[in-house]
Design an enzyme around this catalytic site. Structure first.
Site, short mmCIF file in Angstrom:
data_model
loop_
_atom_site.label_atom_id
_atom_site.label_comp_id
_atom_site.label_asym_id
_atom_site.label_seq_id
_atom_site.Cartn_x
_atom_site.Cartn_y
_atom_site.Cartn_z
N ASP A 92 0.86 -1.17 0.00
CA ASP A 92 0.00 0.00 0.00
C ASP A 92 0.90 1.22 0.00
O ASP A 92 2.02 1.19 0.48
CB ASP A 92 -0.93 0.00 1.21
CG ASP A 92 -1.92 1.15 1.10
OD1 ASP A 92 -2.28 1.51 -0.04
OD2 ASP A 92 -2.30 1.72 2.13
N ASP A 271 -8.07 -7.14 1.00
CA ASP A 271 -7.14 -7.18 2.13
C ASP A 271 -7.85 -6.53 3.29
O ASP A 271 -8.78 -5.75 3.09
CB ASP A 271 -5.87 -6.38 1.82
CG ASP A 271 -6.09 -4.90 2.02
OD1 ASP A 271 -6.72 -4.28 1.15
OD2 ASP A 271 -5.69 -4.36 3.07
#
Length: 375
Positions: A92, A271
């Site tokens: 990320d 996720d």
RNA sequence: GGGGAGUUUCCAGAGUGGCUAAAUGGGGUAGACUGUAAAUCUAUUGGCGACGCCUUCGGUGGUUCGAAUCCAUCACUCCCCA
């Protein structure tokens, strides 16, 4: 990177696919355990692979940049080498920290200025630096730098926020195209669709993101406080506009029910910190429903954590796990995290099988009420 | 035998005349957690026919309009010196 659809549900938008990276294949729909600081908290790499059977995990740009720092990661030869994870890795971008760090971060056109949550020092992230950092980490899938628009944002804020994310996206791709991988394998960059809870903005965002011929597309800014129905509505809206032949990643979602409902709406990748964090805090997702293992009712329940047995840790009894969690024993957090992750991976694996067999919808409708139960 | 300290709500431990059903911590019970500032955070924890009433601060008896807090006495605990 290549994505191939292998099956699609005939009465919903659910699909099954295979995403091929230089670190191996990912069978979708997939759940990706969150490994923020280069570790899926509490779980050995061996168990993430062999027991949980994760096919791809996350890392986080912001956290790894602060600690141990890019110098260490680069000298290690990338995060794969550093934590011994040899399957696909996604990082990320720090966009979520733009949202979650709240008052210790400042946004500007250039990027985001952060104050380290560790020592208070100041740091600036830009779309360019975030791409560079992810090159250094060596993620197979890198995420564009975005602003995760806070839940409850009004239209004007959401519109401005989206426009900033879009300008940053241009810069992310420019930097991505100007640089190359550092460790000899290919990396992809996924753009992120923002737009908060406004259908019009989401449509604009989806159209914009498509102008980049990315290997996959993400949807962000959901599960940040809006009603679940709204989240599903936005998801559905966006997946309808995204290319069929590319994977769609719904960031940060969610509960087992959220995942099934989103698969149903055409999402391929997920996720969420929930299985690990909530696990550490005593919440277990099981094939029968959700349980708070700290509750007194489990004190003398000597049955297995989950008869489904997705992980070897499921053999431990509820009473034993309750004792460990209540006593603050490290093993308690580990068992709960490992169980939850194994359950999540079992969930998406089974969803995939059902899609291929053509029985996804029926199965989903059967599972959802079960998973909603609090035991 | 001599000298000293103490006994508070489940535990530890504040409180030394009304603002005290009694700080704080622990323990207990329940809740929260969605691209991890989280092995974290929140609520609650004497009883009840609950915006009020009843019973609690070792026992008993006093002083006072009013006592966990002051006095007397009894019981028990701990420390030091013989």
């Amino acid at each position: 990177m290549n994505f191939e659809l292998v099956a699609a549900s005939n009465n919903s938008r659910a699909r099954a696919g295979v995403l091929t990276t230089d670190h191996g294949k990912i069978e979708t729909p997939i759940f990706m355990p969150v490994g923020t600081a280069g570790t899926v908290k509490g779980i050995h790499t061996r168990d993430i692979k062999d027991d949980i059977q994760a096919q791809i995990i996350l890392g986080n740009t912001y956290h790894l940049y602060l600690r141990p720092g890019m110098d260490v990661i680069e000298k290690a030869g990338g995060l794969h080498k550093f934590n011994l994870w040899d399957r696909p890795l996604l990082t990320d971008s720090g966009g979520y920290q733009v949202f979650s760090l709240g008052d210790i971060r400042k946004l500007s056109e250039a990027g985001a200025k952060f104050q380290s949550h560790i020592d208070g020092s100041y740091h600036q992230f830009t779309p360019e630096s975030v791409v560079d950092i992810q090159r250094t980490i060596g993620a197979d899938i890198m995420m564009a730098f975005d602003e995760c628009t806070p839940g409850g944002a009004d239209y004007d804020y959401a519109k401005k926020s989206l426009e900033l994310t879009q300008r940053w996206l241009d810069r992310c791709f420019a930097q991505f195209n100007k640089t190359g991988p550092k460790y000899g394998y290919n990396q992809s960059l996924f753009p992120i669709v923002q737009g908060s809870t406004f259908a019009g903005l989401r449509k604009i965002a989806a159209a914009n993101v498509k102008t980049f011929d990315a290997d996959g597309y993400a949807i962000g800014g959901l599960s940040v406080g809006e009603k679940e129905e709204v989240m599903y509505e936005m998801t559905e809206l966006v997946t309808a506009d995204l290319p069929e032949n590319k994977p769609r990643y719904l960031m940060g979602v969610g509960t087992p029910v959220n995942i099934l409902e989103s698969i149903d709406r055409g999402i391929d990748m997920f996720d969420c910190a929930m299985p690990t964090r909530n696990g550490r805090n005593g919440m277990l997702f099981t094939s029968e429903g959700t349980i708070n293992i700290r509750n007194k009712k489990w004190e003398n329940d000597h049955s297995p954590i989950d008869v489904n047995g997705a992980s070897f840790v499921d053999l431990y009894s509820k009473a034993y796990l309750r004792h460990l969690i209540i006593s603050n024993e490290m093993l308690g957090a580990q068992i709960a995290s490992q169980h939850n992750l194994a359950f999540y991976l079992w969930l998406v694996k089974t969803a995939r099988r059902k899609i291929i067999e053509g029985s996804f919808s029926g199965w989903k409708n059967e599972m959802v009420p079960k998973f909603k139960q609090r035991l």
